[in-house]
Scaffold this motif. Structure first.
Motif, mmCIF file in Angstrom:
data_model
loop_
_atom_site.group_PDB
_atom_site.id
_atom_site.type_symbol
_atom_site.label_atom_id
_atom_site.label_comp_id
_atom_site.label_asym_id
_atom_site.label_seq_id
_atom_site.Cartn_x
_atom_site.Cartn_y
_atom_site.Cartn_z
ATOM 1 N N UNK A 101 36.791 43.779 28.109
ATOM 2 C CA UNK A 101 36.790 42.359 28.283
ATOM 3 C C UNK A 101 36.404 41.460 27.314
ATOM 4 N N UNK A 102 37.021 40.687 26.651
ATOM 5 C CA UNK A 102 36.880 39.610 25.530
ATOM 6 C C UNK A 102 36.341 38.336 25.938
ATOM 7 N N UNK A 103 35.451 37.976 25.287
ATOM 8 C CA UNK A 103 34.750 36.619 25.891
ATOM 9 C C UNK A 103 34.595 35.720 24.311
ATOM 10 N N UNK A 104 35.041 34.532 24.612
ATOM 11 C CA UNK A 104 34.685 33.661 23.504
ATOM 12 C C UNK A 104 33.990 32.423 23.820
ATOM 13 N N UNK A 105 33.022 31.760 23.204
ATOM 14 C CA UNK A 105 32.391 30.391 23.520
ATOM 15 C C UNK A 105 32.440 29.445 22.545
ATOM 16 N N UNK A 106 33.108 28.236 23.297
ATOM 17 C CA UNK A 106 33.223 26.980 22.497
ATOM 18 C C UNK A 106 32.554 25.837 23.046
ATOM 19 N N UNK A 114 31.441 26.414 27.087
ATOM 20 C CA UNK A 114 32.609 27.005 27.815
ATOM 21 C C UNK A 114 32.799 28.410 27.339
ATOM 22 N N UNK A 115 32.958 29.237 28.338
ATOM 23 C CA UNK A 115 33.090 30.743 28.357
ATOM 24 C C UNK A 115 34.580 30.784 28.543
ATOM 25 N N UNK A 116 35.219 31.319 27.534
ATOM 26 C CA UNK A 116 36.925 32.026 27.717
ATOM 27 C C UNK A 116 36.793 33.372 27.751
ATOM 28 N N UNK A 117 37.591 33.895 28.674
ATOM 29 C CA UNK A 117 37.634 35.397 28.560
ATOM 30 C C UNK A 117 38.599 35.881 29.556
ATOM 31 N N UNK A 118 38.806 37.170 29.229
ATOM 32 C CA UNK A 118 39.849 38.136 29.951
ATOM 33 C C UNK A 118 39.543 39.427 29.640
ATOM 34 N N UNK A 119 40.072 40.264 30.647
ATOM 35 C CA UNK A 119 39.669 41.708 31.099
ATOM 36 C C UNK A 119 40.870 42.866 30.705
ATOM 37 N N UNK A 120 40.638 43.940 30.629
ATOM 38 C CA UNK A 120 41.373 45.021 30.770
ATOM 39 C C UNK A 120 42.459 45.055 29.437
ATOM 40 N N UNK A 121 41.424 45.267 28.477
ATOM 41 C CA UNK A 121 42.191 46.153 27.228
ATOM 42 C C UNK A 121 41.619 47.149 27.203
ATOM 43 N N UNK A 122 42.447 48.462 27.020
ATOM 44 C CA UNK A 122 42.059 49.784 27.235
ATOM 45 C C UNK A 122 41.122 49.815 25.902
ATOM 46 N N UNK A 123 39.860 50.650 26.197
ATOM 47 C CA UNK A 123 38.872 50.979 25.104
ATOM 48 C C UNK A 123 38.917 52.403 24.914
ATOM 49 N N UNK A 124 38.804 52.968 23.593
ATOM 50 C CA UNK A 124 38.791 54.559 23.607
ATOM 51 C C UNK A 124 37.566 55.052 23.986
#
Length: 533
Positions: free
Chosen positions: A254-259, A290-300
Motif C-alpha cells: 500500500x503506497x501513501x503520500x502526505x501533502x 492530508x494522507x493520500x493512499x491506495x493499496x494492492x500492488x503485488x510485492x515480491x
C-alpha cells in the motif's frame, strides 16, 4: 494507568528475560496482533514474553492508511461477514483508546447523477451491518454541502455526493498503548531483540533464542507455547516446521503520500471508489496534513522499510488531481511510505492478484506446535489475537479466551470515562495522542522547547523512559510521527533527538538510519516529477 505502572526500563526487562524461568507463552512479533496476544494472555495471568526484531509496530502496523473501518470495498466483494465483524471491532477500539481512535466523516463524490443512488444503497447496507455501533447516519450531500466539506475539490463536481462515517486512528501510538498495557499486566516485552531461532525438543517447539541488538547478548527463552505473529515475515519464522516450503501469505503493498492540509480538506475524508485501474483511493486529514493512499500492488518479498515507486507516486497524484482545484505536484509531497500487507493464502491456493484476496485471517497450528497467525487487518487485530489464543489454550490446557477475557481493557494513556473529549486527530500534532500522559510529559525537562511538528524535548525523554524508544527512528517515525508527516523536518531534527537519547542513556540511537529514510523519501519525490512530466 500511569507511566509508573507501565515501567518499560530496558535494563529491568533484560534482567527479567535473563533469569532461567519457564514462560507459559512466547510471542514473536511486536505488531498489532502480537501485542494483542501478549496483552490478553497477560491479563489472564500467564507468564508472557514478547520479542520484536526492530521496533514495536515498525512494519505493517505503523504504515496503514490510519483508518479503523469495516471496509466499504469488501461489500462489493461479498465479504459481508468480514465487514460486519470489523464494524463492531471499530467500536471496541474507540472505547479502549478514545484519544487515539475517533469518528471521521467521509465523502464519496458522484461523477454521474445515478452514482449517488448506488453509493447510498451500498453505504446503507454498511450502516445496517454496524447496527447499534454505527457512528453516524449516511446522507446525501448537495453540491454546496460537498464543496464545504472538501473545499479543495473542483467545482466540476456537479452531482453532489454521499457522506458516511468511519473512524481514523494513530496506528503506531495505538500499538505502543497495547505494549505499555501488556507490561502493566505483567508481560515482558523487548523491541530491538530479534528471535534468532526456535527451540525444538522431541519434535516440538519449546521456546526461542533471541539476541539483544544493543548489547549483542543472546538469551534462551523456554516456553510451553510459541506464537508466530510476524506478519510478512511469518513464513520465514515458520522455518522447518510443518508445511516447509508452503507459502501462507501473499504480499501486497500500500503506497501513501502526505501533502499539506491547507485548502484541500477540512475535517472530512474522501473516498474515491474507483481509480483508473479499479482500486480505491483515500484522502484523509491526519495530524494537520492530508494522507493520500491506495493499496494492492503485488510485492515480491518482505522488506524492512518499503517505499512506493516513483510511478506509484505519480499515479496517486494523477488520480487525486482529477478532483482537485489546484493540481498537486511532487513538490507538495512532504513524506511518503509504503506498507506491506500479509494477505492470507488458503492451503493450495494459487498466488492470484492481491486485490482478489480477502483481508480475513488464518491461524496455522503446525505439527511441532508453532502457532502462526497471518492475514487480517488492523481493525480486527483483537479477533486475530483471540483466535491465536484458542490454539494456546489447547496447548496449555486452560480455558479459552471468551467473554471479558477476550475484551480489550482501557489502554495506557486513555482518558477516564467522562473526561473531556480529546483533540481531533485531523489537527496539527501538538501533543495529540498523549491522553492522560500529557501531564507527565509537562513535568520532564524540555517541556517548553519544541523541536518541530509539536515534538518537544520532554516528549523525546518520555518516549525513552516510558515508551520503549531506543533509536532516532523510533522517536521520529512512531512515538511522534514527524518522519511520516515531513521528511525534511525529520532530517533537521535527527541530531538533537540523537543527543537527547544519549542523555537518557541510550548507547547507540542510530541517527544514520533515520537520515537514510528521510533522504530516500526526499529523493523519491524528486524522481516522481520526471514520471509526471
Amino acid at each position: 494507568m500511569t507511566p509508573a505502572e507501565a515501567s518499560t526500563d530496558r535494563r529491568t526487562l533484560l534482567a527479567q528475560i535473563a533469569r532461567p524461568q519457564p514462560w507459559d507463552l512466547a510471542v514473536v512479533g511486536g505488531g498489532a496482533t502480537g501485542l494483542g496476544v501478549a496483552l490478553l494472555a497477560a491479563r489472564r495471568g500467564l507468564r508472557v514474553v514478547l520479542v520484536e526484531a526492530d521496533d514495536f509496530a515498525s512494519g505493517t502496523s505503523s504504515r496503514s492508511t490510519k483508518l479503523v473501518h469495516g471496509g466499504v470495498r469488501y461489500l462489493a466483494q461479498g465479504r459481508v461477514a468480514l465487514v460486519r465483524q470489523a464494524l463492531h471491532e471499530r467500536k471496541r477500539l474507540m472505547q479502549a483508546a478514545p484519544h487515539l481512535v475517533q469518528p471521521l466523516p467521509f465523502v464519496v463524490p458522484a461523477h454521474r447523477a445515478w452514482d449517488n443512488g448506488l453509493h447510498r444503497l451500498g453505504l446503507g447496507v454498511y450502516d445496517w451491518l454496524a447496527g447499534a455501533d454505527s457512528l453516524g447516519r449516511t446522507e446525501w450531500l448537495s453540491n454546496q454541502a460537498l464543496h464545504q466539506a472538501v473545499p479543495g475539490f473542483s467545482d466540476d463536481l456537479h452531482n453532489g455526493g454521499i457522506r458516511y462515517w468511519d473512524a481514523q486512528f494513530d496506528d503506531a501510538r495505538f500499538a505502543l498503548a497495547l505494549a505499555r498495557s501488556a507490561v502493566a499486566h505483567g508481560a515482558v516485552l523487548l523491541n530491538h531483540c530479534p528471535a534468532v531461532r526456535l527451540l525444538r525438543d522431541a519434535g516440538r517447539v519449546r521456546g526461542l533464542v533471541c539476541r539483544d541488538a544493543e548489547l549483542g547478548v543472546t538469551h534462551t527463552l523456554r516456553a510451553r507455547c510459541v506464537v508466530n505473529a510476524t506478519g510478512v515475515w511469518s513464513d520465514a519464522v515458520r522455518g522447518d516446521g510443518d508445511g516447509r516450503g508452503a507459502a501462507t501469505v501473499l504480499l501486497s503493498r500500500g503506497a501513501h503520500l502526505v501533502v499539506p492540509q491547507a485548502g484541500l480538506l477540512n475535517d472530512h475524508a474522501v473516498l474515491l471508489p474507483q481509480t483508473a485501474d479499479g482500486r480505491v483511493l483515500f484522502a484523509v486529514p491526519w495530524l494537520g496534513h492530508v494522507l493520500l493512499g491506495t493499496t494492492d500492488t503485488p510485492h515480491p518479498a518482505p522488506a524492512r522499510d518499503p517505499l512506493p515507486s516513483a510511478a506509484e507516486v505519480a499515479f496517486i497524484l494523477t488520480e487525486i488531481n482529477r478532483y482537485t482545484r489546484r493540481p498537486l505536484q511532487p513538490t507538495d509531497v512532504r513524506s511518503l511510505w509504503a506498507g506491506l500487507r500479509p494477505l492470507a493464502l488458503a492451503a493450495g491456493a494459487p498466488h492470484g492478484a492481491s486485490p482478489t484476496l480477502s483481508r480475513e485471517h488464518r491461524v496455522h497450528v503446525a505439527a511441532d506446535g508453532l502457532i502462526s497467525v497471518v492475514g487480517g487487518k488492523w481493525t480486527t487485530f483483537r479477533v486475530m489475537a483471540v483466535d491465536a489464543l484458542a490454539g494456546v489454550a489447547l496447548q496449555l490446557g486452560c480455558p479459552p479466551w471468551v467473554g471479558q477475557d477476550a475484551e480489550l481493557p482501557r489502554l495506557a494513556g486513555a482518558p477516564e470515562v467522562g473526561d473531556a473529549l480529546p483533540a481531533p486527530l485531523h489537527r496539527p500534532p501538538d501533543g495529540l495522542g498523549l491522553g492522560r500522559d500529557a501531564a507527565a510529559v509537562q513535568q520532564l525537562p524540555g517541556a517548553d522547547r519544541v523541536l518541530g511538528l509539536g515534538l518537544s524535548e520532554a516528549r523525546v525523554r518520555f518516549a525513552v523512559r516510558h515508551e520503549f524508544a531506543r533509536t532516532v527512528a523510533d522517536v521520529l517515525a512512531r512515538r511522534a510521527r514527524v518522519l511520516m508527516l515531513d521528511a525534511a523536518c525529520a532530517e533537521r531534527l535527527v541530531p538533537r533527538v540523537a543527543a537527547i537519547l544519549r542523555e537518557e542513556g541510550v548507547p547507540d540511537p542510530q541517527p544514520a538510519h533515520a537520515l537514510l529514510l528521510s533522504r530516500q523519501q526526499l529523493a523519491l519525490t524528486r524522481a516522481s516529477q520526471s514520471v509526471l512530466t
